[in-house]
Motif scaffolding. Sequence first.
Motif, PDB file in Angstrom:
ATOM      1  N   ILE A 135      75.290  20.863  44.935  1.00 30.48           N
ATOM      2  CA  ILE A 135      75.635  22.016  45.439  1.00 30.48           C
ATOM      3  C   ILE A 135      77.081  22.888  45.070  1.00 30.48           C
ATOM      4  O   ILE A 135      76.883  23.909  44.693  1.00 30.48           O
ATOM      5  N   LEU A 136      77.896  22.062  45.040  1.00 29.21           N
ATOM      6  CA  LEU A 136      79.194  22.299  44.562  1.00 29.21           C
ATOM      7  C   LEU A 136      79.011  22.918  43.222  1.00 29.21           C
ATOM      8  O   LEU A 136      79.937  23.966  42.700  1.00 29.21           O
ATOM      9  N   ALA A 137      78.491  22.109  42.445  1.00 33.52           N
ATOM     10  CA  ALA A 137      78.536  22.541  40.816  1.00 33.52           C
ATOM     11  C   ALA A 137      77.883  23.829  40.713  1.00 33.52           C
ATOM     12  O   ALA A 137      77.954  24.482  39.667  1.00 33.52           O
ATOM     13  N   TRP A 194      67.127  27.013  43.166  1.00 33.94           N
ATOM     14  CA  TRP A 194      66.621  25.734  43.838  1.00 33.94           C
ATOM     15  C   TRP A 194      65.245  25.445  43.656  1.00 33.94           C
ATOM     16  O   TRP A 194      64.624  26.336  43.889  1.00 33.94           O
ATOM     17  N   LYS A 195      64.799  24.432  43.129  1.00 40.01           N
ATOM     18  CA  LYS A 195      63.382  24.054  42.640  1.00 40.01           C
ATOM     19  C   LYS A 195      63.149  22.989  43.616  1.00 40.01           C
ATOM     20  O   LYS A 195      63.814  21.863  43.933  1.00 40.01           O
ATOM     21  N   ILE A 211      83.022  24.033  48.572  1.00 37.90           N
ATOM     22  CA  ILE A 211      81.926  25.164  48.013  1.00 37.90           C
ATOM     23  C   ILE A 211      82.721  26.278  48.457  1.00 37.90           C
ATOM     24  O   ILE A 211      83.111  26.441  49.414  1.00 37.90           O
ATOM     25  N   PRO A 212      82.453  27.220  47.459  1.00 34.76           N
ATOM     26  CA  PRO A 212      82.857  28.522  47.561  1.00 34.76           C
ATOM     27  C   PRO A 212      82.614  29.221  48.778  1.00 34.76           C
ATOM     28  O   PRO A 212      83.215  29.796  49.372  1.00 34.76           O
ATOM     29  N   ALA A 213      81.215  28.998  49.187  1.00 37.54           N
ATOM     30  CA  ALA A 213      80.843  29.603  50.747  1.00 37.54           C
ATOM     31  C   ALA A 213      81.463  29.310  51.657  1.00 37.54           C
ATOM     32  O   ALA A 213      81.795  29.837  52.698  1.00 37.54           O
TER      33      ALA A 213
END
Length: 331
Positions: free
Chosen positions: A256-258, A242-243, A294-296
């Motif tokens: 975020i999903l990607a 993340w930037k 989202i995996p998390a």
Amino acid sequence: MSHRTLRRIRRIAAAAVVGGLLAGCGTTVEDGAGGGGSTTRGTAGTEVTAEPIEAARKITDGRGVTVATEAVPKRIVCLVALCDDILTELGITPAATNSRLLAHEKFLGPAKAGKVPVVPGGFLNPEVEAILGYEPDLVIGLEDTHGKLAPALKDATVFWPVQPAKWQDSVGYLRNLAALTGRTDAGERAEETFRKKLAAAEAAPSERTALVMFGSDENFGVATPGTDVTAGILPGIADYPWKSRGIEGTYSLEEILARNVEVLFVETLSFGGPAKKGERLSDRLAGNPLWSKIPAVRKGRVIEVDPEVWAKGRGTRSLGVVLDEATAALR
């Protein structure tokens, strides 16, 4: 709530710095790489040795601010949580504070913290008369928020405006205050303890993709290196892509999903104490169909963290707690 409003809440609640990557005075080497202030995975790790600190009646910090006291400051008022963090590391209790950080178990704990006077007026508008009523030798506040108090405090006490952007800045402030208070041994120990913990985490980085997000309702922001001290240490211990997109920029749930985020740290920002279950940011986002993908989230790796430590503390003790919690979750 608009993203612009959310960003303002984050700046108030977490007192995050936007830009201005200035190294803290007293660091021994140019630690890490990149604007976030931590090392990038696969590069040389953090230097673990702390240089000796010498007691002084005058210091100049990493931003060029000179602070001088006639005698060792004993009554210090904290208007920013970084001050509470540093004083705890040095074995000093503030004369007054406007932070809840001290109540954390790794600091003073609820009972002892409850005995420390709270500066009225809140973080944004602490009352000058109340501050002076604590008879401080030194007042430490955030430059972009409390700098406006300087004229009113000028003839009565010493005011030190701080503005950390990365962990090296926080270490610099620790060393500076250790010099002013004569707690040089404690300062060196605290710095070295943090450096060793960070270096150990960098030596065994996780391959998991992580994210620190913050918010107070269904809207959220992403903590990024260069604008958030805590986020600055994460690229060295995990995949943290993340930037910063500037003060108005943000990320969407689609993005975020990607990224296939595998570990998600959530800071729920609230002004009336810790958010209750059902009112946390992760609870509010649960109704969004993208959230569950989202995996998390699917794998139960969403961790609601204490924003007093993760967002506001920003000193070596707070960052040590962050490293403990982050590395445990990233295994």
